[in-house]
Design a protein around this motif. Sequence first.
Motif, short mmCIF file in Angstrom:
data_model
loop_
_atom_site.label_atom_id
_atom_site.label_comp_id
_atom_site.label_asym_id
_atom_site.label_seq_id
_atom_site.Cartn_x
_atom_site.Cartn_y
_atom_site.Cartn_z
N MET A 1 0.84 -1.18 0.00
CA MET A 1 0.00 0.00 0.00
C MET A 1 0.88 1.25 0.00
SD MET A 1 -2.73 0.90 2.87
CE MET A 1 -2.90 -0.86 3.12
N THR A 2 0.84 1.96 -1.08
CA THR A 2 1.73 3.11 -1.20
C THR A 2 0.98 4.40 -0.90
OG1 THR A 2 1.18 3.36 -3.51
CG2 THR A 2 3.04 1.94 -3.01
N ALA A 3 1.78 5.48 -0.77
CA ALA A 3 1.16 6.79 -0.53
C ALA A 3 0.31 7.20 -1.72
CB ALA A 3 2.24 7.82 -0.25
N ARG A 6 -3.03 5.62 -1.37
CA ARG A 6 -3.79 6.37 -0.35
C ARG A 6 -4.38 7.64 -0.96
NH1 ARG A 6 -3.45 5.84 5.22
NH2 ARG A 6 -5.10 7.36 5.01
N ARG A 7 -3.54 8.29 -1.77
CA ARG A 7 -3.96 9.55 -2.39
C ARG A 7 -5.11 9.29 -3.36
NH1 ARG A 7 -0.09 12.89 -6.23
NH2 ARG A 7 -1.40 14.68 -6.59
N ARG A 10 -8.28 8.70 -1.50
CA ARG A 10 -8.85 9.95 -0.98
C ARG A 10 -9.57 10.72 -2.11
NH1 ARG A 10 -6.38 14.31 -0.83
NH2 ARG A 10 -4.33 13.39 -1.01
N LYS A 14 -13.72 11.43 -2.53
CA LYS A 14 -14.34 12.75 -2.77
C LYS A 14 -15.20 12.70 -4.03
CE LYS A 14 -11.04 15.65 -0.42
NZ LYS A 14 -9.89 16.52 -0.56
N GLN A 29 -3.54 15.28 -16.96
CA GLN A 29 -4.26 15.30 -15.68
C GLN A 29 -5.75 15.33 -15.94
OE1 GLN A 29 -2.94 18.86 -13.80
NE2 GLN A 29 -1.16 17.89 -12.88
N VAL A 41 -8.24 17.24 -8.79
CA VAL A 41 -7.20 17.05 -9.81
C VAL A 41 -6.62 15.66 -9.63
CG1 VAL A 41 -5.03 17.91 -10.74
CG2 VAL A 41 -6.66 19.51 -9.76
N PRO A 43 -3.79 13.29 -10.95
CA PRO A 43 -2.60 13.30 -11.80
C PRO A 43 -2.65 12.20 -12.86
CG PRO A 43 -2.02 13.32 -9.49
CD PRO A 43 -3.47 13.09 -9.55
N LYS A 84 -3.61 -2.63 9.24
CA LYS A 84 -2.55 -3.13 8.36
C LYS A 84 -2.07 -4.51 8.79
CE LYS A 84 -1.23 1.53 7.31
NZ LYS A 84 -0.68 2.70 7.95
N GLU B 60 4.07 17.49 -9.16
CA GLU B 60 4.22 16.19 -9.85
C GLU B 60 5.69 15.80 -9.99
OE1 GLU B 60 1.58 14.35 -10.84
OE2 GLU B 60 0.21 15.84 -10.04
N CYS B 81 5.64 11.44 2.67
CA CYS B 81 4.40 11.37 1.89
C CYS B 81 3.40 10.41 2.55
CB CYS B 81 4.71 10.91 0.46
SG CYS B 81 5.57 12.16 -0.48
N HIS B 82 3.91 9.28 3.03
CA HIS B 82 3.04 8.32 3.73
C HIS B 82 2.39 8.98 4.95
CE1 HIS B 82 3.10 4.32 2.09
NE2 HIS B 82 4.34 4.49 1.71
N GLU B 85 -0.17 11.67 4.06
CA GLU B 85 -1.39 11.04 3.53
C GLU B 85 -2.24 10.49 4.69
OE1 GLU B 85 -3.17 10.80 0.95
OE2 GLU B 85 -1.85 11.67 -0.53
N ARG B 105 -0.33 24.73 -7.47
CA ARG B 105 -0.63 24.37 -8.86
C ARG B 105 -0.81 25.62 -9.72
NH1 ARG B 105 -1.78 18.99 -9.71
NH2 ARG B 105 -2.39 17.83 -7.85
#
Lengths: 258, 115
Positions: A1-3, A6-7, A10, A14, A29, A41, A43, A84, B60, B81-82, B85, B105
Amino acid sequence: MTASERRLCRLLEKLISHPQVLFCDDNGQYKSAADAAPKLVVPAQLAKFAIDRGLLRVCGVGQVEPCEGTKSWVKRFKCKSADKNSNINAFAAQHLQMEEREIFDEAGEMVLTQVNVATSPLLRLFRQKNELGERFLSPVEFAAGQKLRQDYAASAMGRMSCSNWVRVGLASGAASADSCFYDGNAGRMDARKRVMDALQAVGPVLDRVLFSTLIREQGLSAQEQDRHWPKSSSKIVLKIALSRLADHYGLSVSHEQI
Amino acid sequence: MNNQVKFRRHADEARARLSRALVSFAFNVEEDELCAATRRNARVAFGRQIAMYLAHVAFELSLSRVAFAFGRDRTTVSHACHLIEDRRDDPEFDQKLDDMEQLLRDAPEPAGPEQ
Protein backbone atom coordinates in the motif's frame (compact mmCIF):
# COMPACT_ATOMS: atom_id res chain seq x y z
CA MET A 1 0.00 0.00 0.00
CA THR A 2 1.73 3.11 -1.20
CA ALA A 3 1.16 6.79 -0.53
CA SER A 4 -0.05 7.10 -4.13
CA GLU A 5 -2.78 4.52 -3.50
CA ARG A 6 -3.79 6.37 -0.35
CA ARG A 7 -3.96 9.55 -2.39
CA LEU A 8 -6.03 7.88 -5.09
CA CYS A 9 -8.35 6.48 -2.44
CA ARG A 10 -8.85 9.95 -0.98
CA LEU A 11 -9.52 11.49 -4.39
CA LEU A 12 -11.96 8.74 -5.39
CA GLU A 13 -13.75 9.06 -2.06
CA LYS A 14 -14.34 12.75 -2.77
CA LEU A 15 -15.43 11.88 -6.29
CA ILE A 16 -17.99 9.37 -4.99
CA SER A 17 -19.45 11.82 -2.48
CA HIS A 18 -19.59 14.56 -5.16
CA PRO A 19 -20.14 12.70 -8.47
CA GLN A 20 -18.81 14.65 -11.43
CA VAL A 21 -17.13 14.12 -14.78
CA LEU A 22 -13.39 14.82 -14.89
CA PHE A 23 -11.83 16.29 -18.03
CA CYS A 24 -8.36 15.54 -19.35
CA ASP A 25 -6.07 18.55 -19.84
CA ASP A 26 -2.92 18.97 -21.97
CA ASN A 27 -0.67 17.40 -19.31
CA GLY A 28 -2.76 14.23 -19.02
CA GLN A 29 -4.26 15.30 -15.68
CA TYR A 30 -7.97 14.86 -15.10
CA LYS A 31 -9.63 17.92 -13.59
CA SER A 32 -13.11 18.95 -12.49
CA ALA A 33 -15.18 21.25 -14.70
CA ALA A 34 -14.84 24.97 -14.02
CA ASP A 35 -18.17 25.21 -12.16
CA ALA A 36 -17.85 21.93 -10.24
CA ALA A 37 -17.23 21.74 -6.51
CA PRO A 38 -15.04 20.50 -4.92
CA LYS A 39 -12.26 20.98 -7.44
CA LEU A 40 -10.46 17.69 -7.98
CA VAL A 41 -7.20 17.05 -9.81
CA VAL A 42 -6.21 13.47 -10.56
CA PRO A 43 -2.60 13.30 -11.80
CA ALA A 44 -1.92 11.51 -15.08
CA GLN A 45 -0.26 8.46 -13.50
CA LEU A 46 -3.00 7.95 -10.92
CA ALA A 47 -5.70 8.44 -13.56
CA LYS A 48 -4.07 5.80 -15.77
CA PHE A 49 -3.81 3.43 -12.78
CA ALA A 50 -7.51 4.00 -11.99
CA ILE A 51 -8.74 3.59 -15.58
CA ASP A 52 -6.68 0.41 -16.09
CA ARG A 53 -8.24 -1.16 -13.00
CA GLY A 54 -11.79 -0.10 -13.79
CA LEU A 55 -11.95 2.42 -10.96
CA LEU A 56 -12.83 5.22 -13.38
CA ARG A 57 -14.95 4.77 -16.49
CA VAL A 58 -14.17 6.58 -19.72
CA CYS A 59 -17.41 8.32 -20.70
CA GLY A 60 -16.25 10.34 -23.68
CA VAL A 61 -13.13 11.67 -25.34
CA GLY A 62 -10.85 12.74 -22.48
CA GLN A 63 -13.62 12.35 -19.90
CA VAL A 64 -13.90 9.97 -16.96
CA GLU A 65 -16.47 9.43 -14.22
CA PRO A 66 -16.79 7.18 -11.16
CA CYS A 67 -18.43 3.79 -11.69
CA GLU A 68 -19.70 0.89 -9.58
CA GLY A 69 -16.21 -0.51 -9.07
CA THR A 70 -15.01 2.77 -7.56
CA LYS A 71 -17.06 2.59 -4.40
CA SER A 72 -16.28 -1.04 -3.66
CA TRP A 73 -12.55 -0.51 -4.27
CA VAL A 74 -12.51 2.46 -1.89
CA LYS A 75 -14.38 0.42 0.71
CA ARG A 76 -11.98 -2.50 0.38
CA PHE A 77 -8.97 -0.23 0.44
CA LYS A 78 -10.13 1.55 3.58
CA CYS A 79 -10.76 -1.78 5.32
CA LYS A 80 -7.26 -2.87 4.37
CA SER A 81 -5.60 0.34 5.46
CA ALA A 82 -7.57 0.56 8.73
CA ASP A 83 -5.86 -2.52 10.08
CA LYS A 84 -2.55 -3.13 8.36
CA ASN A 85 -1.64 -6.06 10.61
CA SER A 86 -4.88 -7.88 10.06
CA ASN A 87 -4.63 -11.08 8.05
CA ILE A 88 -8.27 -10.82 6.96
CA ASN A 89 -8.65 -10.61 3.21
CA ALA A 90 -9.83 -7.18 2.03
CA PHE A 91 -12.77 -8.77 0.20
CA ALA A 92 -13.91 -10.47 3.42
CA ALA A 93 -13.13 -7.47 5.59
CA GLN A 94 -15.56 -5.21 3.72
CA HIS A 95 -18.46 -7.38 4.92
CA LEU A 96 -17.31 -7.42 8.54
CA GLN A 97 -17.84 -4.73 11.08
CA MET A 98 -14.63 -4.96 13.04
CA GLU A 99 -14.43 -2.95 16.22
CA GLU A 100 -12.23 -2.97 19.27
CA ARG A 101 -13.68 -4.68 22.31
CA GLU A 102 -12.50 -5.72 25.73
CA ILE A 103 -13.02 -9.44 26.27
CA PHE A 104 -11.99 -12.00 28.86
CA ASP A 105 -9.07 -14.14 27.79
CA GLU A 106 -8.39 -17.68 28.99
CA ALA A 107 -6.58 -16.41 32.07
CA GLY A 108 -9.68 -14.42 33.05
CA GLU A 109 -8.14 -11.03 32.28
CA MET A 110 -9.66 -8.30 30.17
CA VAL A 111 -7.83 -7.88 26.86
CA LEU A 112 -8.41 -5.54 23.93
CA THR A 113 -9.11 -7.28 20.64
CA GLN A 114 -10.85 -6.87 17.28
CA VAL A 115 -14.27 -8.49 16.98
CA ASN A 116 -16.87 -8.70 14.27
CA VAL A 117 -19.72 -6.64 15.66
CA ALA A 118 -22.28 -8.19 13.34
CA THR A 119 -22.12 -11.63 14.98
CA SER A 120 -23.52 -11.39 18.51
CA PRO A 121 -27.03 -10.11 19.34
CA LEU A 122 -25.61 -8.55 22.49
CA LEU A 123 -22.96 -6.68 20.49
CA ARG A 124 -25.64 -5.30 18.22
CA LEU A 125 -27.59 -4.11 21.23
CA PHE A 126 -24.45 -2.72 22.87
CA ARG A 127 -23.61 -0.64 19.80
CA GLN A 128 -26.93 1.18 19.81
CA LYS A 129 -26.84 4.71 21.17
CA ASN A 130 -29.58 7.20 21.87
CA GLU A 131 -29.71 10.80 20.59
CA LEU A 132 -27.28 11.94 23.29
CA GLY A 133 -24.76 9.28 22.29
CA GLU A 134 -25.33 7.22 25.46
CA ARG A 135 -25.31 3.47 25.27
CA PHE A 136 -28.30 1.49 26.52
CA LEU A 137 -26.11 -1.21 28.03
CA SER A 138 -23.19 -0.34 30.25
CA PRO A 139 -19.79 -1.92 29.45
CA VAL A 140 -20.05 -4.00 32.64
CA GLU A 141 -23.42 -5.45 31.63
CA PHE A 142 -22.09 -6.18 28.19
CA ALA A 143 -19.00 -7.88 29.61
CA ALA A 144 -21.18 -10.00 31.90
CA GLY A 145 -23.31 -11.13 28.97
CA GLN A 146 -20.25 -11.98 26.92
CA LYS A 147 -18.82 -13.99 29.82
CA LEU A 148 -21.98 -16.04 30.02
CA ARG A 149 -21.80 -16.70 26.29
CA GLN A 150 -18.16 -17.74 26.56
CA ASP A 151 -18.88 -20.03 29.48
CA TYR A 152 -21.72 -21.62 27.59
CA ALA A 153 -19.50 -22.14 24.54
CA ALA A 154 -16.76 -23.62 26.75
CA SER A 155 -19.22 -25.91 28.52
CA ALA A 156 -20.02 -27.60 25.20
CA MET A 157 -23.64 -27.94 26.31
CA GLY A 158 -24.80 -26.51 23.03
CA ARG A 159 -23.23 -29.05 20.74
CA MET A 160 -23.07 -32.79 20.30
CA SER A 161 -19.65 -34.10 21.14
CA CYS A 162 -18.21 -36.38 18.51
CA SER A 163 -15.09 -38.51 18.62
CA ASN A 164 -12.39 -36.94 20.72
CA TRP A 165 -9.08 -37.21 18.89
CA VAL A 166 -7.07 -35.20 21.38
CA ARG A 167 -5.84 -38.24 23.31
CA VAL A 168 -4.89 -40.25 20.23
CA GLY A 169 -1.24 -41.24 20.49
CA LEU A 170 -1.13 -40.98 24.26
CA ALA A 171 -0.46 -44.16 26.19
CA SER A 172 -3.64 -45.57 27.63
CA GLY A 173 -3.94 -44.94 31.35
CA ALA A 174 -1.38 -42.15 31.19
CA ALA A 175 -3.53 -39.94 33.35
CA SER A 176 -1.04 -37.22 34.12
CA ALA A 177 -1.99 -33.79 35.31
CA ASP A 178 -1.66 -32.56 31.73
CA SER A 179 -3.99 -35.13 30.24
CA CYS A 180 -6.81 -33.67 32.27
CA PHE A 181 -6.10 -30.33 30.65
CA TYR A 182 -5.90 -31.84 27.17
CA ASP A 183 -9.10 -33.74 27.73
CA GLY A 184 -10.92 -30.58 28.49
CA ASN A 185 -13.59 -32.39 30.48
CA ALA A 186 -12.77 -30.65 33.73
CA GLY A 187 -12.81 -27.31 31.94
CA ARG A 188 -16.18 -28.11 30.41
CA MET A 189 -17.61 -29.19 33.73
CA ASP A 190 -16.35 -26.02 35.36
CA ALA A 191 -17.84 -23.91 32.59
CA ARG A 192 -21.12 -25.76 32.85
CA LYS A 193 -21.20 -25.19 36.59
CA ARG A 194 -20.47 -21.49 36.05
CA VAL A 195 -23.34 -21.21 33.57
CA MET A 196 -25.80 -22.99 35.88
CA ASP A 197 -24.69 -20.95 38.90
CA ALA A 198 -25.03 -17.73 36.94
CA LEU A 199 -28.51 -18.55 35.69
CA GLN A 200 -29.55 -19.57 39.19
CA ALA A 201 -28.17 -16.37 40.67
CA VAL A 202 -30.05 -14.26 38.16
CA GLY A 203 -33.44 -15.63 39.15
CA PRO A 204 -36.40 -17.49 37.68
CA VAL A 205 -37.76 -15.23 34.89
CA LEU A 206 -34.61 -13.33 34.10
CA ASP A 207 -32.63 -16.49 33.43
CA ARG A 208 -35.00 -17.38 30.59
CA VAL A 209 -34.54 -13.96 29.03
CA LEU A 210 -30.77 -14.31 29.27
CA PHE A 211 -30.86 -17.83 27.87
CA SER A 212 -33.10 -16.89 24.95
CA THR A 213 -31.20 -13.75 24.05
CA LEU A 214 -27.58 -14.70 24.63
CA ILE A 215 -27.52 -18.41 24.00
CA ARG A 216 -30.40 -19.22 21.69
CA GLU A 217 -29.93 -15.81 20.04
CA GLN A 218 -33.65 -15.26 19.81
CA GLY A 219 -34.76 -11.74 18.90
CA LEU A 220 -36.19 -9.52 21.60
CA SER A 221 -39.44 -8.86 19.75
CA ALA A 222 -39.97 -12.61 19.23
CA GLN A 223 -39.57 -13.14 22.96
CA GLU A 224 -42.14 -10.43 23.69
CA GLN A 225 -44.62 -12.14 21.40
CA ASP A 226 -43.99 -15.54 22.98
CA ARG A 227 -44.50 -14.27 26.51
CA HIS A 228 -47.25 -11.77 25.69
CA TRP A 229 -45.19 -8.90 27.01
CA PRO A 230 -45.69 -5.29 25.91
CA LYS A 231 -43.49 -3.96 23.13
CA SER A 232 -39.89 -2.97 23.96
CA SER A 233 -40.27 -4.32 27.48
CA SER A 234 -37.86 -7.23 27.07
CA LYS A 235 -35.03 -4.78 26.43
CA ILE A 236 -35.47 -3.39 29.96
CA VAL A 237 -35.80 -6.87 31.41
CA LEU A 238 -32.60 -7.88 29.63
CA LYS A 239 -30.79 -4.88 31.09
CA ILE A 240 -31.93 -5.82 34.61
CA ALA A 241 -30.91 -9.43 34.03
CA LEU A 242 -27.49 -8.40 32.76
CA SER A 243 -26.86 -6.08 35.68
CA ARG A 244 -27.77 -8.88 38.05
CA LEU A 245 -25.46 -11.17 36.13
CA ALA A 246 -22.68 -8.58 36.44
CA ASP A 247 -23.30 -8.53 40.22
CA HIS A 248 -23.01 -12.29 40.28
CA TYR A 249 -19.69 -12.21 38.43
CA GLY A 250 -18.50 -9.40 40.68
CA LEU A 251 -17.90 -7.11 37.73
CA SER A 252 -19.99 -4.18 38.87
CA VAL A 253 -18.15 -3.96 42.20
CA SER A 254 -14.74 -3.98 40.53
CA HIS A 255 -15.96 -1.36 38.07
CA GLU A 256 -17.05 0.98 40.87
CA GLN A 257 -13.73 0.53 42.63
CA ILE A 258 -11.90 1.60 39.48
CA MET B 1 25.99 17.96 -16.52
CA ASN B 2 24.11 19.08 -19.58
CA ASN B 3 22.03 22.24 -19.64
CA GLN B 4 18.70 20.43 -19.55
CA VAL B 5 19.47 18.65 -16.29
CA LYS B 6 20.93 21.84 -14.86
CA PHE B 7 17.78 23.72 -15.73
CA ARG B 8 15.55 21.00 -14.29
CA ARG B 9 17.43 20.93 -10.99
CA HIS B 10 17.32 24.68 -10.75
CA ALA B 11 13.56 24.64 -11.35
CA ASP B 12 13.07 21.88 -8.75
CA GLU B 13 15.00 23.86 -6.17
CA ALA B 14 12.88 26.93 -6.92
CA ARG B 15 9.72 24.85 -6.47
CA ALA B 16 11.04 23.47 -3.19
CA ARG B 17 11.71 27.03 -2.01
CA LEU B 18 8.16 28.03 -2.89
CA SER B 19 6.75 25.00 -1.12
CA ARG B 20 8.80 25.76 2.01
CA ALA B 21 7.74 29.42 1.89
CA LEU B 22 4.09 28.42 1.74
CA VAL B 23 4.44 26.01 4.68
CA SER B 24 6.28 28.70 6.60
CA PHE B 25 3.37 31.06 5.91
CA ALA B 26 0.56 28.59 6.67
CA PHE B 27 2.05 26.76 9.66
CA ASN B 28 4.17 29.52 11.19
CA VAL B 29 7.50 27.70 10.93
CA GLU B 30 10.79 29.52 10.28
CA GLU B 31 11.85 29.00 6.68
CA ASP B 32 15.52 28.75 7.71
CA GLU B 33 14.62 25.92 10.04
CA LEU B 34 12.87 24.06 7.20
CA CYS B 35 16.08 24.29 5.16
CA ALA B 36 18.24 23.06 8.06
CA ALA B 37 20.47 20.05 7.49
CA THR B 38 19.44 18.51 10.83
CA ARG B 39 15.96 17.53 11.98
CA ARG B 40 15.24 20.29 14.54
CA ASN B 41 12.10 19.92 16.68
CA ALA B 42 8.95 17.93 15.81
CA ARG B 43 7.03 21.00 14.62
CA VAL B 44 9.74 21.95 12.15
CA ALA B 45 10.16 18.34 10.99
CA PHE B 46 6.42 18.10 10.39
CA GLY B 47 6.47 21.36 8.42
CA ARG B 48 9.34 20.03 6.30
CA GLN B 49 7.38 16.84 5.64
CA ILE B 50 4.40 18.90 4.47
CA ALA B 51 6.68 20.93 2.20
CA MET B 52 8.14 17.76 0.66
CA TYR B 53 4.69 16.24 0.25
CA LEU B 54 3.35 19.35 -1.45
CA ALA B 55 6.31 19.47 -3.82
CA HIS B 56 5.61 15.86 -4.76
CA VAL B 57 1.85 16.25 -5.14
CA ALA B 58 1.37 19.74 -6.53
CA PHE B 59 4.38 19.89 -8.88
CA GLU B 60 4.22 16.19 -9.85
CA LEU B 61 7.91 15.75 -9.03
CA SER B 62 9.22 12.23 -8.50
CA LEU B 63 10.39 11.29 -5.01
CA SER B 64 14.02 11.38 -6.15
CA ARG B 65 13.68 14.88 -7.55
CA VAL B 66 11.99 16.11 -4.37
CA ALA B 67 14.75 14.45 -2.34
CA PHE B 68 17.45 16.20 -4.36
CA ALA B 69 15.70 19.56 -4.13
CA PHE B 70 15.34 19.28 -0.34
CA GLY B 71 18.79 17.74 0.22
CA ARG B 72 17.26 14.64 1.80
CA ASP B 73 17.19 10.93 1.03
CA ARG B 74 14.54 9.51 -1.31
CA THR B 75 13.18 7.23 1.43
CA THR B 76 12.83 10.22 3.77
CA VAL B 77 10.55 11.85 1.22
CA SER B 78 8.62 8.59 0.80
CA HIS B 79 8.14 8.40 4.57
CA ALA B 80 6.96 12.03 4.64
CA CYS B 81 4.40 11.37 1.89
CA HIS B 82 3.04 8.32 3.73
CA LEU B 83 2.80 10.25 6.97
CA ILE B 84 1.02 13.25 5.49
CA GLU B 85 -1.39 11.04 3.53
CA ASP B 86 -2.33 9.36 6.83
CA ARG B 87 -2.84 12.73 8.48
CA ARG B 88 -5.20 13.80 5.68
CA ASP B 89 -7.90 11.60 7.20
CA ASP B 90 -8.56 14.66 9.37
CA PRO B 91 -11.00 16.79 7.27
CA GLU B 92 -9.71 20.14 8.56
CA PHE B 93 -6.09 19.30 7.78
CA ASP B 94 -7.16 17.82 4.45
CA GLN B 95 -8.93 21.05 3.47
CA LYS B 96 -5.90 23.12 4.41
CA LEU B 97 -3.59 20.96 2.30
CA ASP B 98 -6.11 21.05 -0.57
CA ASP B 99 -5.96 24.84 -0.54
CA MET B 100 -2.17 24.86 -0.38
CA GLU B 101 -1.97 22.31 -3.18
CA GLN B 102 -4.25 24.42 -5.35
CA LEU B 103 -2.15 27.51 -4.64
CA LEU B 104 1.03 25.75 -5.74
CA ARG B 105 -0.63 24.37 -8.87
CA ASP B 106 -1.64 27.89 -9.85
CA ALA B 107 1.94 29.16 -9.38
CA PRO B 108 3.81 30.23 -12.57
CA GLU B 109 6.67 28.17 -14.01
CA PRO B 110 10.03 28.98 -12.35
CA ALA B 111 12.54 31.08 -14.31
CA GLY B 112 15.69 29.43 -15.68
CA PRO B 113 19.17 29.87 -14.16
CA GLU B 114 21.22 32.98 -14.94
CA GLN B 115 23.52 32.45 -17.89
